[in-house]
Write an enzyme that holds these catalytic residues in place. Sequence first.
Site, short mmCIF file in Angstrom:
data_model
loop_
_atom_site.label_atom_id
_atom_site.label_comp_id
_atom_site.label_asym_id
_atom_site.label_seq_id
_atom_site.Cartn_x
_atom_site.Cartn_y
_atom_site.Cartn_z
CE LYS A 32 47.98 -5.40 37.83
NZ LYS A 32 48.91 -4.81 38.83
CB THR A 33 53.71 -7.04 39.25
OG1 THR A 33 52.63 -6.43 39.88
CG2 THR A 33 54.92 -6.25 39.99
CG ASP A 220 49.70 -1.67 38.18
OD1 ASP A 220 49.23 -2.04 37.18
OD2 ASP A 220 50.50 -2.26 39.26
CD GLU A 221 45.70 -2.64 39.67
OE1 GLU A 221 44.77 -2.83 39.21
OE2 GLU A 221 46.19 -3.91 40.64
CD GLN A 251 41.41 -7.92 37.79
OE1 GLN A 251 41.75 -8.11 39.11
NE2 GLN A 251 42.45 -8.35 36.68
NE ARG A 603 41.68 -11.78 42.76
CZ ARG A 603 42.44 -11.18 41.91
NH1 ARG A 603 43.53 -10.76 42.41
NH2 ARG A 603 42.17 -10.99 40.63
#
Length: 756
Positions: A32-33, A220-221, A251, A603
């Site tokens: 996404k970044t 974002d987020e 998330q 992770r």
Amino acid sequence: MDLKKLLNSEQYDAATTIDGPLLILAGAGSGKTRVLTYRIAYMLEELGVYSSQILAITFTNKAAAEMKERIKGLIGSEKVSSMWIATFHSCCVRILRREIDKIGYNKNFTIYDSDDQKVLVKQCMKEININDKDITDKEVISKIGDAKDKLITAQQFKNQNSDNYKMNKIADVYLLYQKKLKDNNALDFDDLIFKTVELFKKVPEVLEFYQRKFKYIMIDEYQDTNKSQYEFARLLASATKNICVVGDDDQCIYGWRGADIRNILDFEKEYRNAKVIKLEENYRSKGNILKAANEIIQNNPHEHLKMLRTRSENGSKIKVLRAGSDIDEAAFAASEIKKLMEAEKRNYRDFAILYRTNAQSRIFEDVFIKRNIPYRIIGGLKFYDRKEIKDIMAYLKVISNPLDNVSLKRIINVPKRSIGNTTVSKIENFANEVDECLYNALLDVNNIPGLSQRTATSVSKFASIINSFIIRKDEIKTSVLIKEILEQTGYFEELKKSEDIQDEARIENLKELVNAAVDFENISEDKSLAAFLEKTALVADVDNYDEDADTIVMMTVHSAKGLEFPVVFMVGMENGIFPGNASFSSNYEMEESRRLAYVGVTRAKEQLYMTSARIRKVFGRTEAFPESDFISEIDDNLKEKVDFGGNAREISGNQFKKQSDWNVNFTPREIPPKNIQFNDFKSEISRQSIIENSKSSGVKLTESDVSKGTKVKHSKFGKGTIISMNKSDGHVNLTIAFDNMGIKNLRLDVAPLELL
């Protein structure tokens, strides 16, 4: 830039969809970044958008800096200089510095940190005559912060709570607190967004200016936004509707601090013509890890179901350990790390230990120190550096050495006992005049000039408590001493009365300190208080690893969000810990716990371990918890069971029972019947485990078979391990740690025991 070659099809679609509302549902590790970076570069280079027209909001300064650097690397620094890439709070500060005079503040306002806020709240409570034994400053600060996150003003809060005495008092503090902030030309951290939204609503021309300025907004987020952040973004985007939000509802793990998952789920309702793009190709993890993550998260209800996929190979299966104890669990992790470093030429920094609560770090710290394994803790203090631990350790130090003035000054008013700084100064001055230590001065309190009778009484009571501990310190165990300190000083009671969520974690940490003392007593020849203090001092001194150093990383799963590691150990995977007890009576809690498990699993890049313990210490007592549901939700073909020695074998059959197979029959999304308590839940799990896993030799246990470590089976309690034995009145008495039923003391000639 040839974006079609640089991005996959979904990423390309997201990066080149510019006008109108856009929801990018970005699965873990889906880049996404990268998408946001190329999207901004595309707008600047290909569409000729001015950089000053773009507002990009991230949740951390580190993420903002990283995004800015990536864009500079693509198109140069000149076009990026005037772009706003910032967190919500830093963005709002910039706006307020320019515009806050329009709502009655000076532009040179001060931002109060948490300590400043605490001082001011306590001042307000004092003026309103609120006894901090009835309502603590932490409760007040927590309620005010929660209200501001929800855009509830002090007067609205007062109106909403007029019928509740306690909340009405907190409302009075909120009103006075806001007045004093204004008088001091100050804002607290929560005010930064709150006041910006207030500014936009009260002064339309200011809102219109920033709507014209920021024609393109990216956040974002987005799943982690609260009410005030949502409203800030909504107001800015209401003119052009050119808003792009990126997030993952799977998330959303910060509900406990105000994040509202409905913000991302209801985006299409807020913006009727919104385009939705899913990023499901993962570039981080091996195939089996992603399959395991998908299997866990699909048990939650979904409005936007995503299934992560990868072009990477499947890789290793998920390694599952059911350790004998929490100490065994930590020892296994240490041994496995050493083995992988040798076999696969890995570095320490390749490994992460993820746990549900910070209190779980203590045993791993102890084991790693003993084995000379370097580590650092992210998102939390070292166990022995936490305030509550340092407080109780200071009590122990004074009890062991009354000459320790530094430790005495730390605890003389902790918990609060009306011995303020002025009183301490008077005692210190007296001690200096008569050339005595502070403790001796306390014993002579009636001769200290300038103290009121009430203050002298408080000092005398404190000295009496300490004196009683000094007299008994060689007669009782350190673990017992710690418990008595927590109870008799009122330290535990103060934390229990608090409604601050952080104080719940502090209680767990203090229970873990008792566990540390019990462990020390079990393994050390010198069990004295002085020896315990020496041991813990050595633990506390092993600190300050550089972040770039080659060390293992330990952190909560919450802290690990956004990070990745080649090898991950998810530890403490037990019902009652992860998921916690509250999850079994709340749909909301279970779903958030499952999202947290999904974050933990994703992770891992190459290898994932999920470990649990048959018994672990909780507040000095040995408790048994069943293996986590989240492990059983993973298909057997994706897992392999690992023995303590590290030998793996395939899982087959019903080795992992699913929750739906238990007699206590409810799914994680259903609220269990009121008559079913968690202890019943554990008992039923234990019964199933005993039935399936207990296979004895059929040979009755005799005295010749008995030794420490012998594995046995009891007809009722199931499998266990003998941890000690003694003879009394001609009988052999055994202490046995059963896998699912805790520790029992049994007589050999009476108990139905067989040799395993």
